[in-house]
Enzyme design. Structure first.
Site, short mmCIF file in Angstrom:
data_model
loop_
_atom_site.label_atom_id
_atom_site.label_comp_id
_atom_site.label_asym_id
_atom_site.label_seq_id
_atom_site.Cartn_x
_atom_site.Cartn_y
_atom_site.Cartn_z
N HIS A 73 0.83 -1.23 0.00
CA HIS A 73 0.00 0.00 0.00
C HIS A 73 0.86 1.27 0.00
O HIS A 73 0.49 2.28 0.60
CB HIS A 73 -0.96 0.02 1.20
CG HIS A 73 -1.93 -1.11 1.22
ND1 HIS A 73 -3.20 -1.02 0.70
CD2 HIS A 73 -1.82 -2.39 1.69
CE1 HIS A 73 -3.83 -2.18 0.86
NE2 HIS A 73 -3.02 -3.03 1.45
N ASN A 146 -10.17 -3.12 2.42
CA ASN A 146 -9.84 -3.15 1.00
C ASN A 146 -11.12 -3.00 0.18
O ASN A 146 -12.21 -3.07 0.74
CB ASN A 146 -9.20 -4.50 0.63
CG ASN A 146 -7.70 -4.55 0.95
OD1 ASN A 146 -7.07 -3.54 1.22
ND2 ASN A 146 -7.15 -5.75 0.93
N HIS A 337 -4.11 0.92 11.98
CA HIS A 337 -3.90 -0.34 12.68
C HIS A 337 -5.26 -0.98 13.00
O HIS A 337 -6.07 -0.34 13.69
CB HIS A 337 -3.15 -0.06 13.99
CG HIS A 337 -2.71 -1.28 14.72
ND1 HIS A 337 -3.25 -2.53 14.49
CD2 HIS A 337 -1.78 -1.46 15.68
CE1 HIS A 337 -2.66 -3.40 15.28
NE2 HIS A 337 -1.77 -2.78 16.01
FE1 HDE Z 1 -2.45 -4.85 5.50
N1 HDE Z 1 -0.65 -4.05 5.95
N2 HDE Z 1 -1.77 -6.66 6.03
N3 HDE Z 1 -4.17 -5.73 4.84
N4 HDE Z 1 -3.12 -3.10 4.87
C1 HDE Z 1 -0.31 -2.76 5.78
O1 HDE Z 1 0.78 -1.43 7.39
C2 HDE Z 1 -0.68 -6.89 6.79
C3 HDE Z 1 -4.49 -7.05 4.92
C4 HDE Z 1 -4.38 -2.80 4.45
O2 HDE Z 1 -3.26 3.40 3.95
C5 HDE Z 1 1.01 -2.42 6.42
O3 HDE Z 1 1.05 0.78 7.73
C6 HDE Z 1 -0.61 -8.28 7.15
C7 HDE Z 1 -5.89 -7.25 4.68
C8 HDE Z 1 -4.46 -1.41 4.07
O4 HDE Z 1 -1.70 3.30 5.48
C9 HDE Z 1 1.43 -3.74 7.09
C10 HDE Z 1 -1.68 -8.87 6.55
C11 HDE Z 1 -6.40 -6.00 4.47
C12 HDE Z 1 -3.19 -0.90 4.30
C13 HDE Z 1 0.29 -4.66 6.70
C14 HDE Z 1 -2.41 -7.86 5.86
C15 HDE Z 1 -5.32 -5.07 4.57
C16 HDE Z 1 -2.38 -1.96 4.80
C17 HDE Z 1 2.00 -1.76 5.50
C18 HDE Z 1 -2.04 -10.34 6.54
C19 HDE Z 1 -7.85 -5.63 4.14
C20 HDE Z 1 -2.73 0.52 4.02
C21 HDE Z 1 2.06 -0.31 5.89
C22 HDE Z 1 -2.57 -10.77 7.74
C23 HDE Z 1 -8.75 -5.88 5.25
C24 HDE Z 1 -3.02 1.41 5.17
C25 HDE Z 1 1.25 -0.22 7.07
C26 HDE Z 1 -2.63 2.82 4.85
C27 HDE Z 1 -1.05 -1.82 5.19
C28 HDE Z 1 0.24 -5.93 7.12
C29 HDE Z 1 -3.57 -8.13 5.10
C30 HDE Z 1 -5.51 -3.67 4.36
C31 HDE Z 1 2.79 -4.26 6.74
C32 HDE Z 1 0.45 -8.92 7.98
C33 HDE Z 1 -6.65 -8.58 4.73
C34 HDE Z 1 -5.67 -0.68 3.51
O5 HDE Z 1 1.49 -3.63 8.47
#
Ligand code: HDE
Length: 676
Positions: A73, A146, A337
């Site tokens: 993202h 998402n 978060h």
């Molecule tokens: Fe994320 N995801 N994600 N994700 N995600 C990040 O956090 C992660 C997942 C989502 O505009 C990171 O600050 C793991 C699902 C959005 O700042 C990180 C897993 C969904 C955004 C991270 C997922 C999301 C992130 C990278 C598997 C939809 C952007 C930068 C369990 C429900 C937020 C950050 C923004 C961002 C980890 C799966 C949505 C690395 C470990 C499912 C919208 O922490």
């Protein structure tokens, strides 16, 4: 806007805003600077001196201006807004911001692509992030969702693998912001729980027309808990008031080159124009007693709850009404978060959610450089916050007093935990029992039924697009075995997909397989979405000596329907009608492009140059091939005739300007016209 009119978050941000315009240049220490073009040299042809503190400060700051981009993202854009609940959701949750319809809760929303780097194009095929921070009176609540309601994997431990496979391949860092390559598809074929999400990713959902025209989903099952302590499983939905609309693939790829900032520009301009994007918040609720009443596991993030079985209850609306002042300070530094919750909202044992609860703080620590990122203006809650945490890089607050520990007697044991009645967060007392195992329940193992449900629910055109998307993506895969593995995997969904894709990529077509699910969920098809002409951009192609009065009538009529005309011609400047009416041209054939408009209105005129007509016809043909509405009056009609695109669906011509405008606006509302 006066400070009283601003919402609480805006007021808070105001105290951090700085206006530099009209001021004297100083160092960061406040010393006025007398010269900013020449370093301090030993003689006017000599070396720069170490003593030059102004040079050193300026250069050092510059050298440190980049922070690590988000691992996923990275490419995102955000806006401020407000959320209001329609009526109290008290029956299901005690979350205060969901109780009172007169309360407006400030929000900050960041939209993003997932795979690409910070500078990548925005219209690539990808899921979109839809992350909302609610600045509530009880603390920040983040709904980090998402635009696709399911995910590729069921357990967070696989996330690094998924992302490594999706990102550019490590040996040559190719391709950027694309899933069309070997490692991504190798991961898919070897992790078949991804089947359902891949169907969505290959559908039109992953090439949205606008951030304003896509749904948002919390994906996981969360818990609502009410005042009496009763819990419901809940899934969150954002429904765009403008409906769900997409680009077509060829267009999306061209826009990526013509305007890599297409989605942020669209959001920015809409808000600047006062066309505030709106999304309704919906919830699906399942009572705890019905946890096992469905043919999917409610904890499985690769499953939807079909809306026809579990209706979406609309509970409120979010309006995005203010652009950021500074993208780095706000959009880049915002830290979301899924674990930022308020009383009344709790977690479930969804194994993907459980892992996310760890990952987000961890990532902010490296990205924002330490544990004080909650103090950055954009991340501060609007309610007071007090605890015994101290120190760390970039600490802003000056916590007074002797005590920074609990329990204590010197400060009368404060700051003190709050009871539940006082608003203290108490975790839902779910009973948990089990052996420590690295396994997954059998109830998570049906990977194909909902992938088939999704397929069944698509219109014929949407199905064609899915076949084309698979054919494109797998067509880019070099490894024959990976191609075949994917074909064999999707034969488990339907041969109607696997066969034509196999043929398109020269793989061997499966002869048996396919899920026998025949259920349909009409809510999944974008064809059944809201259709409105509002905020659609129309390119008006015009030369000179046109009938200015009539063109004006048409444009006025279109504008009353919320449609936004922009003029395209061979040159910038003013074009004059035969009746002396003038229009200022917004784009030339060089700076504009048909892919940047939702529709074309071809007025024509007395074209003096052959090249004008050729350029116009290029625009028209391309818009037609992308199924866009095309309107023509006057000389424009003869151009359409010349290229044989009259009397086709969505092609509107007319001599009565009022009737023409109505029909054309109707065609624009339809978005695309597939039967050509
Ligand atoms: Fe994320 N995801 N994600 N994700 N995600 C990040 O956090 C992660 C997942 C989502 O505009 C990171 O600050 C793991 C699902 C959005 O700042 C990180 C897993 C969904 C955004 C991270 C997922 C999301 C992130 C990278 C598997 C939809 C952007 C930068 C369990 C429900 C937020 C950050 C923004 C961002 C980890 C799966 C949505 C690395 C470990 C499912 C919208 O922490």
């Amino acid at each position: 806007m006066s400070n009283e009119m601003k919402n609480k978050k805006d007021q808070q941000l105001e105290s951090f805003r700085v206006k530099d315009e009209g001021k004297k240049l100083t160092t960061n220490q406040g010393l006025k600077v007398s010269e900013d073009e020449f370093s301090l040299n030993a003689g006017d042809r000599g070396p720069t001196l170490m003593e030059d503190f102004h040079f050193r400060e300026k250069m050092t700051h510059f050298d440190h201006e980049r922070i690590p981009e988000r691992i996923v993202h990275a490419r995102g854009f955000a806006a401020h807004g407000e959320f209001e609940v329609y009526e109290s959701a008290k029956e299901f949750t005690k979350a205060k911001f969901l109780q009172d319809p007169t309360v407006k809760t400030p929000v900050f929303v960041r939209f993003s692509t997932v795979g690409g780097s910070k500078g990548s194009a925005e219209t690539v095929r990808d899921a979109r992030g839809f992350a909302t921070k609610f600045y509530t009176e009880e603390g920040n609540y983040d709904l980090v969702g998402n635009n696709i309601p399911v995910f590729f994997i069921q357990d967070a431990i696989k996330f690094p693998d998924l992302v490594h496979a999706l990102k550019p391949e490590p040996h040559n860092e190719i391709p950027q912001a694309q899933s069309a390559h070997d490692t991504f598809w190798d991961f898919i074929a070897n992790n078949q729980e991804s089947a359902h999400m891949v169907m969505w990713a290959m559908s039109d959902r992953s090439i949205p027309r606008s951030f304003r025209m896509m749904e948002g989903f919390g994906v996981h099952t969360f818990r609502f808990v009410n005042e009496e302590g009763k819990a419901h499983f809940v899934k969150f939905h954002w429904k765009p008031v403008l409906g769900i609309h997409s680009l077509v693939w060829d267009e999306a790829q061209k826009v990526a080159g013509k305007d890599p900032d297409f989605h942020r520009r669209d959001l920015w301009e809409s808000i600047e124009n006062g066309d505030f994007p709106e999304y309704e918040l919906g919830v699906q609720l399942i009572s705890e007693e019905d946890e096992f009443a469905f043919d999917f596991d409610v904890l499985d993030p690769t499953k939807i709850w079909p809306e026809e079985d579990v209706p979406v209850k609309i509970i409120g609306k979010m309006t995005l009404n203010r652009n950021v002042d500074n993208v780095f300070a706000e959009t880049e530094q915002v830290a979301f978060h899924p674990g930022h919750v308020v009383p009344g909202i709790d977690f479930t044992n969804d194994p993907l959610l459980q892992g996310r609860l760890f990952s987000y703080t961890d990532t902010q620590l490296i990205r924002l450089g330490g544990p004080n990122f909650h103090e950055l203006p954009i991340n501060r809650p609007v309610c007071p916050f007090h605890n015994n945490q101290r120190d760390g890089y970039g600490r802003q607050t000056i916590n007074k007093g002797q005590v920074s520990y609990h329990k204590n007697s010197i400060a009368a044991n404060t700051p003190a935990p709050a009871s539940e009645e006082e608003g203290g967060y108490v975790h839902y007392q779910e009973k948990v029992e089990g052996r420590k195992v690295r396994t997954r329940s059998e109830s998570f193992k049906d990977h194909f039924s909902q992938a088939k449900l999704f397929w069944n629910s698509m219109s014929d055109v949407e199905k064609d697009h899915i076949v084309e998307a698979f054919s494109f993506e797998l067509g880019k895969v070099q490894n024959k075995s990976v191609q075949q593995q994917v074909i064999d995997m999707f034969a488990n969904v339907t041969l109607d997909l696997a066969k034509p894709v196999a043929e398109a990529i020269g793989a061997s077509a499966p002869t048996e397989g396919g899920s026998n699910v025949d259920k349909v969920s009409p809510a999944l098809s974008q064809e059944n979405s809201v259709k409105k002409p509002d905020t659609r951009k129309v390119g008006v192609i015009l030369d000179q000596d046109f009938n200015g009065n009539e063109v004006k009538t048409v444009l006025d009529e279109l504008k009353t329907q919320g449609i936004q005309p922009e003029f395209v011609s061979d040159k910038l400047g003013v074009k004059k009608g035969a009746d002396g009416i003038e229009f200022e041209i917004d784009h030339t054939f060089l700076t504009g492009e048909s892919v940047l408009f939702d529709a074309l209105y071809v007025v024509g005129g007395k074209s003096l140059e052959q090249s004008f007509k050729e350029d116009a016809i290029y625009f028209i043909k391309e818009a037609f091939s992308h199924f866009k509405p095309i309107g023509a009056t006057h000389g424009g009609i003869s151009w359409l005739k010349e290229v044989e695109i009259v009397e086709k669906q969505g092609v509107v011509t007319g001599k009565d300007m009022k009737v023409f405008s109505q029909n054309f606006a109707g065609a624009i509302a339809e978005h695309r016209h597939w039967n050509r």
